[in-house]
Scaffold this motif. Structure first.
Motif, mmCIF file in Angstrom:
data_model
loop_
_atom_site.group_PDB
_atom_site.id
_atom_site.type_symbol
_atom_site.label_atom_id
_atom_site.label_comp_id
_atom_site.label_asym_id
_atom_site.label_seq_id
_atom_site.Cartn_x
_atom_site.Cartn_y
_atom_site.Cartn_z
ATOM 1 N N ARG A 4 -19.047 -34.179 19.294
ATOM 2 C CA ARG A 4 -18.997 -34.128 17.838
ATOM 3 C C ARG A 4 -17.876 -33.192 17.364
ATOM 4 O O ARG A 4 -17.082 -33.526 16.493
ATOM 5 C CB ARG A 4 -20.346 -33.676 17.274
ATOM 6 C CG ARG A 4 -20.480 -33.997 15.795
ATOM 7 C CD ARG A 4 -21.700 -33.408 15.112
ATOM 8 N NE ARG A 4 -22.883 -33.234 15.920
ATOM 9 C CZ ARG A 4 -23.878 -34.120 16.018
ATOM 10 N NH1 ARG A 4 -23.819 -35.253 15.363
ATOM 11 N NH2 ARG A 4 -24.924 -33.859 16.760
ATOM 12 N N GLU A 5 -17.819 -32.004 17.981
ATOM 13 C CA GLU A 5 -16.769 -31.045 17.611
ATOM 14 C C GLU A 5 -15.387 -31.605 17.946
ATOM 15 O O GLU A 5 -14.447 -31.511 17.159
ATOM 16 C CB GLU A 5 -16.972 -29.714 18.350
ATOM 17 C CG GLU A 5 -18.067 -28.840 17.784
ATOM 18 C CD GLU A 5 -17.896 -28.571 16.286
ATOM 19 O OE1 GLU A 5 -16.779 -28.221 15.866
ATOM 20 O OE2 GLU A 5 -18.890 -28.737 15.538
ATOM 21 N N LYS A 52 -33.543 -37.633 14.619
ATOM 22 C CA LYS A 52 -32.688 -37.154 15.718
ATOM 23 C C LYS A 52 -33.452 -37.096 17.041
ATOM 24 O O LYS A 52 -32.978 -37.602 18.056
ATOM 25 C CB LYS A 52 -32.166 -35.753 15.398
ATOM 26 C CG LYS A 52 -31.223 -35.673 14.222
ATOM 27 C CD LYS A 52 -30.608 -34.261 14.173
ATOM 28 C CE LYS A 52 -29.989 -33.945 12.839
ATOM 29 N NZ LYS A 52 -30.976 -33.504 11.819
ATOM 30 N N ASN A 92 -14.454 -34.698 18.242
ATOM 31 C CA ASN A 92 -14.117 -35.779 17.310
ATOM 32 C C ASN A 92 -13.569 -35.232 16.000
ATOM 33 O O ASN A 92 -12.602 -35.745 15.456
ATOM 34 C CB ASN A 92 -15.358 -36.636 17.019
ATOM 35 C CG ASN A 92 -15.418 -37.858 17.895
ATOM 36 O OD1 ASN A 92 -14.870 -38.897 17.575
ATOM 37 N ND2 ASN A 92 -16.047 -37.713 19.037
ATOM 38 N N ARG A 105 -21.236 -38.462 13.145
ATOM 39 C CA ARG A 105 -20.129 -37.514 13.186
ATOM 40 C C ARG A 105 -20.447 -36.290 12.337
ATOM 41 O O ARG A 105 -21.382 -36.288 11.539
ATOM 42 C CB ARG A 105 -18.849 -38.193 12.700
ATOM 43 C CG ARG A 105 -18.435 -39.345 13.582
ATOM 44 C CD ARG A 105 -17.208 -40.018 13.039
ATOM 45 N NE ARG A 105 -17.363 -40.347 11.633
ATOM 46 C CZ ARG A 105 -16.382 -40.801 10.867
ATOM 47 N NH1 ARG A 105 -15.185 -40.951 11.371
ATOM 48 N NH2 ARG A 105 -16.596 -41.094 9.610
ATOM 49 N N LYS A 106 -19.617 -35.274 12.506
ATOM 50 C CA LYS A 106 -19.823 -34.023 11.779
ATOM 51 C C LYS A 106 -19.782 -34.269 10.259
ATOM 52 O O LYS A 106 -18.866 -34.902 9.760
ATOM 53 C CB LYS A 106 -18.691 -33.068 12.173
ATOM 54 C CG LYS A 106 -18.988 -31.612 11.957
ATOM 55 C CD LYS A 106 -17.855 -30.768 12.530
ATOM 56 C CE LYS A 106 -18.060 -29.311 12.201
ATOM 57 N NZ LYS A 106 -16.977 -28.482 12.747
ATOM 58 N N GLU A 112 -21.461 -36.174 8.372
ATOM 59 C CA GLU A 112 -21.709 -37.540 7.911
ATOM 60 C C GLU A 112 -22.904 -37.625 6.944
ATOM 61 O O GLU A 112 -22.815 -38.247 5.884
ATOM 62 C CB GLU A 112 -22.015 -38.402 9.138
ATOM 63 C CG GLU A 112 -21.897 -39.870 8.897
ATOM 64 C CD GLU A 112 -20.668 -40.437 9.563
ATOM 65 O OE1 GLU A 112 -20.497 -40.222 10.770
ATOM 66 O OE2 GLU A 112 -19.867 -41.064 8.866
ATOM 67 N N LEU A 130 -22.136 -41.648 18.503
ATOM 68 C CA LEU A 130 -21.443 -40.858 19.516
ATOM 69 C C LEU A 130 -21.958 -41.143 20.926
ATOM 70 O O LEU A 130 -21.323 -40.748 21.900
ATOM 71 C CB LEU A 130 -21.593 -39.362 19.194
ATOM 72 C CG LEU A 130 -20.936 -38.906 17.877
ATOM 73 C CD1 LEU A 130 -21.263 -37.434 17.609
ATOM 74 C CD2 LEU A 130 -19.419 -39.091 17.927
ATOM 75 N N ILE A 162 -23.448 -34.101 23.259
ATOM 76 C CA ILE A 162 -23.281 -34.571 21.870
ATOM 77 C C ILE A 162 -22.567 -33.505 21.037
ATOM 78 O O ILE A 162 -21.656 -33.811 20.261
ATOM 79 C CB ILE A 162 -24.639 -34.921 21.225
ATOM 80 C CG1 ILE A 162 -25.211 -36.165 21.888
ATOM 81 C CG2 ILE A 162 -24.471 -35.180 19.725
ATOM 82 C CD1 ILE A 162 -26.609 -36.502 21.421
ATOM 83 N N GLU A 163 -22.968 -32.254 21.222
ATOM 84 C CA GLU A 163 -22.319 -31.181 20.459
ATOM 85 C C GLU A 163 -20.829 -31.113 20.776
ATOM 86 O O GLU A 163 -19.988 -30.963 19.897
ATOM 87 C CB GLU A 163 -22.994 -29.825 20.735
ATOM 88 C CG GLU A 163 -24.265 -29.613 19.926
ATOM 89 C CD GLU A 163 -24.159 -30.158 18.503
ATOM 90 O OE1 GLU A 163 -23.229 -29.754 17.767
ATOM 91 O OE2 GLU A 163 -24.984 -31.012 18.122
#
Lengths: 304, 191
Positions: A208-209, A81, A211, A59-60, A62, A191, A204-205
């Motif tokens: 993530r945003e 990554k 979330n 998550r953002k 993290e 994610l 994913i981007e």
């Protein structure tokens, strides 16, 4: 319920008795592995090497949070990554995705463990993990998936008799930061299971945003047992007279005692509207927001 | 109540460990055992009662039907466990007209032992595609619902009970009471 004043010294003694030489633990930032890391650090001090793998599916913020909390404990942060995202290319099936992430996790972890010549491994397995993996509903990535190429002298599971809420009690007793003690469950595959179908960098981007927005809007006001956003697919929208073929984002917020059964939260319309407006406004490629009202069963909490 | 020894028979259901937890939190001595444990080994554990967990299919029910027929101790079957007891005594099971998921309003027909103080209606949580479609000969129906005719049952003489819903999950009302009622049966059996 667990008696923390008895449990903690006993667990530390057990780790002391079993751990030999360098001992590693995979730290995810969740309450289970955090509790194990603290117990182990108290037991064996600098012989403990916590390893945090940045899978790119976190998550953002993290990774930064983990650094802040465990930075003074020999923490190794591994940026993997690309390896994780590469391992997910072309995979659409949820179970295959879980396997790919689990497999990559083990390989990366194994390489690091070989590098530090670790002899023992500590795992944050809790009681329900053992039973659930047996039932075949979803595979748990930390059960059954172990590094094959290292002969650990011991694998130590200090909290494998505890339930989640008991782990939280131990976390409080160990004076871990509140945000770790009460951290919402976050799936091992990260994610990737909040994206329907193939995992791409773009999705994913978005997820993530989304979330982060959902958490900001709901966590402190409604105390959901779990809340998050998922990317479902693409739909047609219109933004400022331009047609957008953009992502459909689902919002999930549930109440539960233990995650085994759950019901969708009865959120106020204004709150849902604000989330919809923020997601479509702040994420250029998001075109549509839906709220999932299904209980568990028949749905699960996560989408995949 | 005295501490009883209650074995939870694992039929691979996702809620199996919640049964274990509920029983443990009610101060009973309990462990989860595989449903392939031979009958003699179950007897050697000296249990005061057995609880059959739910699970995916009758085929994965292991030796539960043998336990239900051969052991002389109280047994509570939950979900698949309920269906296994029915199957062992000649009842029928099969797909219901409407799968039972999430909230199901259950009407208590007969409070008997295990549903004591639970009537006349309870809100339960269920998760099943199959159900008991026909009671075994002589069995007594204890509860029903709009979507399932046999929500709970008991053997005419032996302390064998089945419930289709999940008393072990947080969303079921009076789940603990049901377990306490069962423990009372176990405590008083053969005394």
């Amino acid at each position: 319920m667990v008696k923390t004043e008895k449990f903690i010294p006993k667990a530390i003694e057990k780790i002391k008795a079993k751990a030999q030489g360098k001992t590693i633990i995979a730290l995810s930032g969740g309450v289970d592995s955090s509790v194990c890391a603290i117990l182990a650090h108290r037991a064996i001090g600098d012989n403990l090497i916590p390893i945090y793998i940045d899978t790119g599916l976190m998550r953002k913020g993290e990774t930064e949070r983990i650094k802040g909390i465990f930075g003074d404990m020999n923490l190794q942060i591994i940026d993997a990554k690309d390896r994780f995202l590469d391992s997910l290319v072309g995979i659409k099936d949820p179970e295959e995705k879980r396997k790919a992430v689990g497999e990559t996790f083990i390989r990366v972890f194994e390489e690091e463990a070989l590098g530090v010549e670790a002899e023992c491994l500590i795992q944050g397995t809790i009681y329900p993990d053992k039973i659930e993996s047996d039932g075949g509903i979803k595979s748990h990535h930390n059960v059954g998936g172990l590094p094959e190429h290292i002969n650990f002298k011991h694998i130590i599971e200090p909290i494998d008799d505890l339930y989640k809420d008991e782990v939280r009690e131990v976390a409080h007793a160990l004076e871990l930061p509140e945000e770790i003690c009460e951290r919402m469950p976050f799936p091992g595959p990260g994610l990737s299971v909040r994206i329907i179908g193939e995992v791409t960098r773009e999705k994913i981007e978005v997820v993530r945003e989304a979330n982060a927005i959902v958490e900001e809007e709901l966590l402190e006001q409604f105390f959901p047992w779990q809340t998050f956003a998922a990317v479902l697919g693409k739909g047609t929208g219109v933004k400022g007279d331009l047609r957008v073929h953009g992502w459909i984002v689902a919002v999930r917020a549930v109440g539960s005692r233990d995650g085994m059964t759950a019901e969708a939260l009865d959120l106020p319309w204004d709150t849902l509207r604000k989330i919809s407006s923020r997601i479509t406004g702040e994420i250029p490629t998001a075109a549509r927001v839906v709220y999932d009202i299904t209980p568990k069963p028949p749905a699960t909490i996560e989408f995949e | 109540m005295e501490e009883l020894r209650i074995l939870v028979i694992n039929n691979h259901g996702q809620f199996c460990h919640l049964i274990h937890r509920t029983v443990r939190d009610l101060d009973m001595d309990t462990s989860i055992v595989p449903n392939t444990t031979p009958v003699e080994e179950v007897i050697a554990e000296k249990p005061d009662g057995l609880i059959f967990s739910g699970g995916p299919s009758l085929e994965r029910g292991g030796l539960c039907e043998e336990y239900a027929k051969e052991l002389d101790i109280p047994i509570l079957g939950i979900c698949l466990g309920h269906q296994l007891i029915a199957h062992a005594y000649g009842g029928s099971t099969g797909a219901g007209s409407h799968g039972g998921y999430a909230a199901v309003d259950v009407e208590v027909v007969e409070e008997d032992d295990i549903l004591k103080r639970l009537g006349p209606r309870i809100s339960t949580w269920a998760s099943h595609g199959d159900e008991v479609t026909e009671l075994p000969p002589g069995f007594v129906k204890l509860a029903r619902s709009e979507i399932c005719a046999i929500e709970a049952m008991k053997h005419p003489d032996k302390p064998l009970y089945g419930v289709q819903w999940h008393p072990e999950v947080a969303h079921t009302d009076k789940g603990e009471e049901l377990f306490r009622n069962f423990f009372e049966v176990c405590a008083n059996y053969n005394k």
